[in-house]
Design a protein around this motif. Structure first.
Motif, PDB file in Angstrom:
ATOM      1  N   GLU A   7     -27.333 -64.716   5.563  1.00 51.55           N
ATOM      2  CA  GLU A   7     -26.898 -65.325   6.821  1.00 51.55           C
ATOM      3  C   GLU A   7     -27.965 -65.173   7.891  1.00 51.55           C
ATOM      4  O   GLU A   7     -28.199 -66.083   8.685  1.00 51.55           O
ATOM      5  N   ILE A  10     -30.755 -67.717   7.104  1.00 49.67           N
ATOM      6  CA  ILE A  10     -30.343 -69.078   7.463  1.00 49.67           C
ATOM      7  C   ILE A  10     -30.336 -69.238   8.982  1.00 49.67           C
ATOM      8  O   ILE A  10     -30.780 -70.253   9.518  1.00 49.67           O
ATOM      9  N   GLY A  11     -29.874 -68.202   9.686  1.00 43.68           N
ATOM     10  CA  GLY A  11     -29.849 -68.250  11.145  1.00 43.68           C
ATOM     11  C   GLY A  11     -31.246 -68.413  11.725  1.00 43.68           C
ATOM     12  O   GLY A  11     -31.450 -69.209  12.650  1.00 43.68           O
ATOM     13  N   SER A  14     -32.477 -71.923  11.099  1.00 46.84           N
ATOM     14  CA  SER A  14     -31.778 -72.962  11.858  1.00 46.84           C
ATOM     15  C   SER A  14     -32.223 -72.995  13.312  1.00 46.84           C
ATOM     16  O   SER A  14     -31.939 -73.957  14.023  1.00 46.84           O
ATOM     17  N   PRO A  21     -28.231 -75.843  11.179  1.00 48.71           N
ATOM     18  CA  PRO A  21     -27.602 -75.035  10.125  1.00 48.71           C
ATOM     19  C   PRO A  21     -27.654 -75.704   8.753  1.00 48.71           C
ATOM     20  O   PRO A  21     -27.938 -75.063   7.747  1.00 48.71           O
ATOM     21  N   ARG A  22     -27.418 -77.014   8.721  1.00 49.92           N
ATOM     22  CA  ARG A  22     -27.366 -77.709   7.432  1.00 49.92           C
ATOM     23  C   ARG A  22     -28.730 -77.706   6.741  1.00 49.92           C
ATOM     24  O   ARG A  22     -28.851 -77.348   5.567  1.00 49.92           O
ATOM     25  N   ARG A  25     -29.731 -74.194   5.580  1.00 50.77           N
ATOM     26  CA  ARG A  25     -29.087 -73.777   4.326  1.00 50.77           C
ATOM     27  C   ARG A  25     -29.775 -74.415   3.130  1.00 50.77           C
ATOM     28  O   ARG A  25     -30.007 -73.771   2.107  1.00 50.77           O
TER      29      ARG A  25
ATOM     30  N   ARG B  94     -16.788 -72.808   4.034  1.00 50.77           N
ATOM     31  CA  ARG B  94     -16.827 -73.114   5.466  1.00 50.77           C
ATOM     32  C   ARG B  94     -15.590 -73.886   5.910  1.00 50.77           C
ATOM     33  O   ARG B  94     -15.178 -73.796   7.067  1.00 50.77           O
TER      34      ARG B  94
END
Lengths: 194, 194
Positions: A7, A10-11, A14, A21-22, A25, B94
């Motif tokens: 996480e 990914i953060g 992003s 976010p998409r 990921r 999600r």
């Protein structure tokens, strides 16, 4: 889902320019699928860049040597092209149309953002001119109100040196459709017709 | 321009999904501008993910623990949702609409790409069913020819277990305009009208 490490990764992705976010990921999943050929080389390259890349103390470019490769090149013409940032320098180098030196200003003057001359690399530019040997200063600043104000300010400050001061031509970009151009560009292109 | 380390870093970023040379340069310049808050945390997070994230030996999910947090959760319903890849699992998690377990197939059957059942995690899925305790298998595979063929194949292989086999409903997506939908979706939505 995926644990704190995933996480966090990914953060961080992003928050990079142009990513969300998409896409973050998608990138992280691809990197994890190819740990040896994707993830580890990227981690290593980031570390290598962090330890080797520095800001050139002459022009402000980013390079693994200081002075940067461009400043160290003996055959560069005795001109300095003043640009706002490193991305602009790279764009000019990629175009292969300019063989002089550069100076990165680090921004433009902006009353709105409270950016004055002391926030830009103006003093180092004057110092380079005092050292002599420069024949021309090309102001390649953005064609915005702030870019124009900065160019005007620099022209005033550079007046005392016997150096030619020029600016990039303004007009219709190559391949640019007339119908999508703003009025300012059209007026400039019309006034400067050749 | 920028040295080998910088060019290598930009090259690696530009090969990530959705990125190109221009966006890679923009990202790298931003990371270098914020070495302490941008570049180093990303390099660290990549290393942390590389060393901690592994594939769950039960379901195929990516997590820093094995079995993954979802497989280890005692309150998950006795259903297995079969998905093509980790991204699909994440999308379902999600949505917060499913409280069962998962199984990642790792692809779909494809005669064109020469992907047969032995290339997918079919045997581990059968093994999980042999161990018992599962009441339903939800085939959440892509609504493509290959997804349908894979769902059909799995249905055959799962027939010998006393387990309910279901598929995701097909139809008009929420917020989806009718006029942009393809004929196949429209036909399916019409046939399945409620």
């Amino acid at each position: 889902m995926g644990g704190a490490e995933l996480e966090n990764l990914i953060g961080l992705f992003s928050r990079l320019p142009g990513l969300g976010p998409r896409s973050a990921r998608r990138i992280v999943l691809k990197l994890l699928r190819e740990k040896e050929h994707g993830l580890m080389p990227l981690a290593d390259a980031l570390r290598a860049a962090a330890s080797s890349v520095r800001t050139c103390t002459v022009c402000g470019n980013l390079d693994s040597s200081d002075p940067c490769a461009i400043c160290a090149e003996p055959l560069r013409e005795l001109r300095i092209c003043v640009v706002e940032n490193v991305a602009d320098l790279w764009a000019l180098e990629r175009a292969h149309v300019y063989r002089g030196k550069y100076h990165i200003l680090g921004g433009t003057l902006s009353a709105l953002s409270g950016r004055g001359p002391q926030d830009l690399a103006v003093a180092p530019l004057l110092k380079r001119l005092e050292e002599g040997g420069i024949e021309e200063i090309i102001l390649a600043l953005p064609a915005t109100v702030e870019g124009a104000a900065t160019a005007h300010y620099l022209t005033e400050r550079l007046r005392r040196f016997s150096v030619l001061i020029s600016r990039l031509a303004q007009g219709v970009p190559i391949g640019g459709a007339i119908e999508i151009l703003d009025e300012g560009t059209l007026a400039t292109a019309l006034r400067g017709r050749t």
